[in-house]
Design a protein around this motif. Structure first.
Motif, mmCIF file in Angstrom:
data_model
loop_
_atom_site.group_PDB
_atom_site.id
_atom_site.type_symbol
_atom_site.label_atom_id
_atom_site.label_comp_id
_atom_site.label_asym_id
_atom_site.label_seq_id
_atom_site.Cartn_x
_atom_site.Cartn_y
_atom_site.Cartn_z
ATOM 1 N N ALA A 130 0.835 -1.137 0.137
ATOM 2 C CA ALA A 130 -0.109 -0.195 -0.121
ATOM 3 C C ALA A 130 0.863 1.362 0.027
ATOM 4 O O ALA A 130 2.064 1.032 0.491
ATOM 5 C CB ALA A 130 -0.741 0.035 1.299
ATOM 6 N N VAL A 131 0.448 2.299 -0.818
ATOM 7 C CA VAL A 131 1.263 3.619 -0.797
ATOM 8 C C VAL A 131 0.419 4.609 -0.300
ATOM 9 O O VAL A 131 -0.661 4.855 -0.987
ATOM 10 C CB VAL A 131 1.581 3.608 -2.321
ATOM 11 C CG1 VAL A 131 2.639 4.869 -2.447
ATOM 12 C CG2 VAL A 131 2.720 2.614 -2.696
ATOM 13 N N ILE A 132 0.996 5.651 0.265
ATOM 14 C CA ILE A 132 0.253 7.017 0.477
ATOM 15 C C ILE A 132 1.234 8.029 -0.252
ATOM 16 O O ILE A 132 2.519 7.891 -0.301
ATOM 17 C CB ILE A 132 0.121 7.306 1.896
ATOM 18 C CG1 ILE A 132 1.135 7.164 2.801
ATOM 19 C CG2 ILE A 132 -0.959 6.154 2.302
ATOM 20 C CD1 ILE A 132 1.107 7.525 4.316
ATOM 21 N N SER A 133 0.704 9.098 -0.574
ATOM 22 C CA SER A 133 1.455 10.123 -1.234
ATOM 23 C C SER A 133 1.007 11.414 -1.045
ATOM 24 O O SER A 133 0.104 11.503 -0.635
ATOM 25 C CB SER A 133 1.437 9.857 -2.627
ATOM 26 O OG SER A 133 0.168 9.922 -3.527
ATOM 27 N N ALA A 134 2.073 12.643 -1.145
ATOM 28 C CA ALA A 134 1.507 13.845 -0.920
ATOM 29 C C ALA A 134 2.307 14.545 -2.109
ATOM 30 O O ALA A 134 3.666 14.265 -2.252
ATOM 31 C CB ALA A 134 1.792 14.219 0.391
ATOM 32 N N GLY A 135 1.853 15.567 -2.660
ATOM 33 C CA GLY A 135 2.712 16.230 -3.672
ATOM 34 C C GLY A 135 1.936 17.715 -4.057
ATOM 35 O O GLY A 135 1.173 18.094 -3.502
ATOM 36 N N VAL A 136 2.551 18.247 -5.231
ATOM 37 C CA VAL A 136 2.141 19.676 -5.572
ATOM 38 C C VAL A 136 2.417 19.490 -7.111
ATOM 39 O O VAL A 136 3.243 18.884 -7.555
ATOM 40 C CB VAL A 136 2.983 20.521 -4.936
ATOM 41 C CG1 VAL A 136 4.642 20.402 -5.430
ATOM 42 C CG2 VAL A 136 2.527 22.037 -5.330
ATOM 43 N N GLU A 137 1.476 20.053 -7.628
ATOM 44 C CA GLU A 137 1.453 20.202 -9.129
ATOM 45 C C GLU A 137 0.936 21.684 -9.505
ATOM 46 O O GLU A 137 0.207 22.277 -9.060
ATOM 47 C CB GLU A 137 0.433 19.169 -9.822
ATOM 48 C CG GLU A 137 -0.943 19.420 -9.335
ATOM 49 C CD GLU A 137 -2.115 18.166 -9.794
ATOM 50 O OE1 GLU A 137 -1.277 17.179 -10.159
ATOM 51 O OE2 GLU A 137 -2.786 18.217 -9.261
ATOM 52 N N SER A 138 1.394 22.321 -10.748
ATOM 53 C CA SER A 138 1.180 23.634 -11.088
ATOM 54 C C SER A 138 1.384 23.575 -12.511
ATOM 55 O O SER A 138 2.468 23.175 -13.118
ATOM 56 C CB SER A 138 2.172 24.637 -10.520
ATOM 57 O OG SER A 138 1.803 25.773 -10.752
ATOM 58 N N GLU A 139 0.364 24.194 -13.323
ATOM 59 C CA GLU A 139 0.611 24.645 -14.756
ATOM 60 C C GLU A 139 1.319 25.934 -14.680
ATOM 61 O O GLU A 139 0.941 27.010 -14.549
ATOM 62 C CB GLU A 139 -0.924 24.647 -15.211
ATOM 63 C CG GLU A 139 -0.647 24.962 -16.783
ATOM 64 C CD GLU A 139 -2.225 24.823 -17.346
ATOM 65 O OE1 GLU A 139 -2.145 24.538 -18.636
ATOM 66 O OE2 GLU A 139 -3.183 25.226 -16.713
ATOM 67 N N VAL A 140 2.557 25.701 -15.222
ATOM 68 C CA VAL A 140 3.601 26.796 -15.234
ATOM 69 C C VAL A 140 3.471 27.708 -16.642
ATOM 70 O O VAL A 140 3.923 28.897 -16.705
ATOM 71 C CB VAL A 140 4.781 26.268 -15.037
ATOM 72 C CG1 VAL A 140 5.051 26.031 -13.532
ATOM 73 C CG2 VAL A 140 5.588 25.344 -16.079
#
Length: 174
Positions: A130-140
């Motif tokens: 099992a995997v948990i994730s946290a992140g950020v994304e942005s249209e630059v």
């Protein structure tokens, strides 16, 4: 670096406290425009932990990551492939997306990592987990997305140790 389930829970609670003001901001504050596009991208990544036994060293390699935004909902369906010269892991996941700036989201989610060759080290352990994730994304720029996230494989090494992988890349919106 061995992380226990208790330390992951503590980290999650602290993260929730940090992010909670975004949910309770008054109507006088400007509302961020949520990035709601779908994309496919590629980049680099690597594990920052070891399992503490043989054949479980840290790995560096590449990643292919995609996001399908669910229309009119703050959730996304994601898929990641982390690979190196010896092994790969495929991670389908579901995330909750939180707008924090114009066309920029942070996200948290859960999924499951399928290691191609069990017993052989990948960027996220050496067995399915099992995997948990946290992140950020942005249209630059128009149609160009940058992303970065951390993935924690729960008991992803034989013997029960967890695994942390950091990835980042550039994607094209569709």
């Amino acid at each position: 670096m061995k992380l226990s389930l208790k330390s992951v829970a503590t980290l999650s609670a602290v993260s929730a406290l940090v992010v909670s003001p975004l949910f309770f901001a008054g109507s006088a504050s400007a509302q961020a425009v949520r990035f709601d596009g779908s994309y496919v991208g590629a980049g680099v990544g690597g594990s920052v932990t070891q399992g503490g036994r043989g054949n479980d060293e840290s790995k560096f390699g590449g990643n292919i990551q995609g996001r399908f935004a669910v229309p009119n909902a703050p959730v996304s369906v994601r898929g990641s492939v982390l690979f190196d010269g010896d092994n790969s892991v495929v991670i389908p996941s579901l995330t909750y997306d939180i707008p924090v700036a114009n066309k920029t989201n942070v996200y948290v989610g859960a999924g499951y990592g399928f290691v191609q060759n069990d017993g052989r080290t990948s960027q996220l352990g050496n067995k399915d987990a099992a995997v948990i994730s946290a992140g950020v994304e942005s249209e630059v720029a128009r149609g160009v997305v940058v992303y970065s996230d951390a993935k924690y494989g729960i008991n992803a090494y034989e013997g029960g140790a967890g695994s942390v992988s950091l990835v980042g890349g550039v994607g094209l919106r569709f």
